[in-house]
Write a protein that holds these residues in place. Structure first.
Motif, PDB file in Angstrom:
ATOM      1  N   ARG A 283       0.868  -1.181   0.000  1.00 13.59           N
ATOM      2  CA  ARG A 283       0.000   0.000   0.000  1.00 13.59           C
ATOM      3  C   ARG A 283       0.900   1.224   0.000  1.00 13.59           C
ATOM      4  O   ARG A 283       1.541   1.535   1.004  1.00 13.59           O
ATOM      5  N   ALA A 284       0.965   1.886  -1.128  1.00 13.18           N
ATOM      6  CA  ALA A 284       1.826   3.055  -1.290  1.00 13.18           C
ATOM      7  C   ALA A 284       1.083   4.325  -0.881  1.00 13.18           C
ATOM      8  O   ALA A 284      -0.137   4.415  -1.027  1.00 13.18           O
ATOM      9  N   THR A 285       1.831   5.266  -0.361  1.00 13.73           N
ATOM     10  CA  THR A 285       1.294   6.595  -0.103  1.00 13.73           C
ATOM     11  C   THR A 285       2.096   7.582  -0.928  1.00 13.73           C
ATOM     12  O   THR A 285       3.304   7.427  -1.108  1.00 13.73           O
ATOM     13  N   VAL A 286       1.410   8.585  -1.442  1.00 12.07           N
ATOM     14  CA  VAL A 286       2.049   9.605  -2.271  1.00 12.07           C
ATOM     15  C   VAL A 286       1.778  10.952  -1.628  1.00 12.07           C
ATOM     16  O   VAL A 286       0.636  11.271  -1.298  1.00 12.07           O
ATOM     17  N   ARG A 287       2.843  11.723  -1.439  1.00 14.00           N
ATOM     18  CA  ARG A 287       2.672  13.068  -0.887  1.00 14.00           C
ATOM     19  C   ARG A 287       3.717  13.988  -1.496  1.00 14.00           C
ATOM     20  O   ARG A 287       4.696  13.532  -2.085  1.00 14.00           O
TER      21      ARG A 287
ATOM     22  N   PHE B  94      -0.046  -1.727  -7.957  1.00 17.07           N
ATOM     23  CA  PHE B  94       0.067  -1.350  -6.547  1.00 17.07           C
ATOM     24  C   PHE B  94      -1.225  -0.727  -6.078  1.00 17.07           C
ATOM     25  O   PHE B  94      -1.970  -0.128  -6.856  1.00 17.07           O
ATOM     26  N   GLU B  95      -1.483  -0.850  -4.793  1.00 14.22           N
ATOM     27  CA  GLU B  95      -2.629  -0.179  -4.179  1.00 14.22           C
ATOM     28  C   GLU B  95      -2.119   1.132  -3.597  1.00 14.22           C
ATOM     29  O   GLU B  95      -1.040   1.174  -2.989  1.00 14.22           O
ATOM     30  N   VAL B  96      -2.868   2.196  -3.782  1.00 14.15           N
ATOM     31  CA  VAL B  96      -2.442   3.515  -3.311  1.00 14.15           C
ATOM     32  C   VAL B  96      -3.435   4.027  -2.291  1.00 14.15           C
ATOM     33  O   VAL B  96      -4.642   4.019  -2.530  1.00 14.15           O
TER      34      VAL B  96
END
Length: 102
Positions: free
Chosen positions: A31-35, A99-101
């Motif tokens: 589980r990726a996070t983008v910031r 991927f899941e985001v």
């Protein structure tokens, strides 16, 4: 990801390695996070975090993202750093790669 006894079956799925199912499952578990962060001189930097470097080749993924976005970047501290503000586009690129985001 081959089994310890190297019988040609995936350790996660139990299916033949050539199908690539274990790689897909490893990506789906991530589980990726983008910031976006502001760096020196107020320049934006897009960060991709939360991916397990043992399950995902972060350097290869970073190369794919940099190529798709035509930007520079690096892998540092188990996260991908991309130059510029790409918070709207990166999640779609990650989802295209399985991927899941968050």
């Amino acid at each position: 990801m081959a089994d310890d006894n190297d019988d040609g079956l995936g350790s996660v799925s139990g299916l033949p390695d050539e199908l690539g199912i274990d790689d897909d499952l490893a990506r789906a578990d991530q589980r990726a996070t983008v910031r976006v962060e502001s760096r020196r001189y107020g320049k934006p930097m897009t960060l991709v975090e939360g991916l397990d470097p043992k399950a995902v080749d972060l350097t290869e993924l970073a190369s794919q993202l940099k190529r798709a976005l035509a930007v520079g970047g690096t892998v540092e501290d188990d996260r991908i750093e991309l130059q510029g503000e790409h918070a709207k586009r990166v999640p779609d690129l990650l989802r295209e790669r399985g991927f899941e985001v968050a």
